[in-house]
Write an enzyme that holds these catalytic residues in place. Structure first.
Site, short mmCIF file in Angstrom:
data_model
loop_
_atom_site.label_atom_id
_atom_site.label_comp_id
_atom_site.label_asym_id
_atom_site.label_seq_id
_atom_site.Cartn_x
_atom_site.Cartn_y
_atom_site.Cartn_z
N GLU A 102 0.84 -1.20 0.00
CA GLU A 102 0.00 0.00 0.00
C GLU A 102 0.88 1.25 0.00
O GLU A 102 1.97 1.25 0.59
CB GLU A 102 -0.92 0.00 1.22
N ASP A 104 0.17 5.36 0.74
CA ASP A 104 -0.90 6.20 1.29
C ASP A 104 -0.58 7.68 1.28
O ASP A 104 0.53 8.10 1.63
CB ASP A 104 -1.17 5.82 2.76
N GLU A 106 -2.95 10.29 3.31
CA GLU A 106 -4.14 10.37 4.15
C GLU A 106 -4.18 11.74 4.82
O GLU A 106 -3.21 12.16 5.44
CB GLU A 106 -4.11 9.27 5.22
#
Length: 278
Positions: A102, A104, A106
């Site tokens: 993953e 990210d 955010e």
């Protein structure tokens, strides 16, 4: 004749607008949606996707294709006012399994007057805990800003409005996202248990529904099992030059809130191996 000319002009304008809308319908063409996702078009004909969060559910969209390396970019306008407890995301993921990869970006909501925190993270073979967090140096709800992830075989680059703020380098003996195709996601969800001041500040539902707007999506990427989109030469071998490393140092010096490589309490057995190699 005048009425007929006006009618033809109106018809022509409608066709032009329809063509513009069709050409920029990136959400419809490239993504599946979940939850309340509304769309419209701005004055330039760009499609805008608006994710809603209320007590009943959040919202999101995820790409119909999976990718293995690429450059991904989108413009976002975040929640105005008190957005504490909310999390808005733009990220790549291979799935939810124990060994997933993953990448990210955010955005952790804030109490009014406090900076929005951008959390960047990389997961490889289920190994995460590699966060760099930054206070954004502008109001991300006042206008659209551009957020970019570049992922290639040698490094992962995070950019804000064209400024490089982080580069996660690959080392041959350490986990790195290099084999699992990933889906691109954008989500808006309730992160009260985690997002604002480590979960101390929950969502104020009296301000719901919360809305985050996305537009101007672009991806130059290699499709899993298929061809690479146009622009591959621009990002497949992309590394930072000295000026861009200077921008990284500027971001770290002025806006970094958290660096996992400085968190000895979290890693009592020793910091992750890459921390000593940067």
């Amino acid at each position: 004749m005048a009425r007929r000319s006006q009618a033809l002009l109106a018809s022509s304008l409608a066709l032009v607008m329809a063509a513009v809308a069709s050409a920029d319908s990136w959400l419809n063409e490239k993504f599946n949606t979940d939850g309340t996702v509304r769309t419209n078009y701005d004055a330039s004909g760009q499609q805008v996707a608006m994710l809603n969060l209320d007590r009943s559910s959040g919202a999101g969209f995820n790409s119909k294709e999976q990718y293995l390396y690429g450059e991904f970019s989108i413009q976002m306008k975040l929640i105005p006012g008190n957005s504490a407890g909310t999390v808005s995301c733009f990220y790549l993921s291979s799935g939810d399994g124990d060994w997933h990869d993953e990448i990210d970006m955010e955005f952790m909501g804030n109490s009014s007057g406090q900076p929005v925190v951008l959390n960047t993270n990389v997961w490889a073979n289920g190994d995460g805990k590699k966060e760099h967090q930054f206070d954004l140096w502008f109001d991300p709800a006042a206008d659209y800003h551009t957020y970019t992830i570049i992922w290639n075989p040698t490094n992962i680059i995070f950019k804000v409005d064209g400024n490089v703020i982080r580069c996660f380098k690959r080392y041959a003996d350490l986990p790195y996202p290099s084999a699992k195709p990933m889906t691109l996601h954008a989500t808006l969800w309730d992160g009260s248990y985690w997002a604002t001041e480590k979960g101390k500040v929950p969502i104020d539902w009296s301000s719901a529904p919360f809305v985050v707007s996305y537009r101007s999506y672009s991806a130059n990427a290699c499709v899993s099992g298929g061809a690479c989109h146009a622009g591959r030469d621009g990002w497949m071998s992309r590394q930072l030059d000295s000026d861009e490393w200077g921008t990284v140092r500027w971001a770290e010096r002025n806006y970094m809130r958290y660096n996992y490589c400085q968190d000895g309490w979290r890693f009592p057995q020793g910091l992750p191996a890459e921390c000593s190699r940067h």
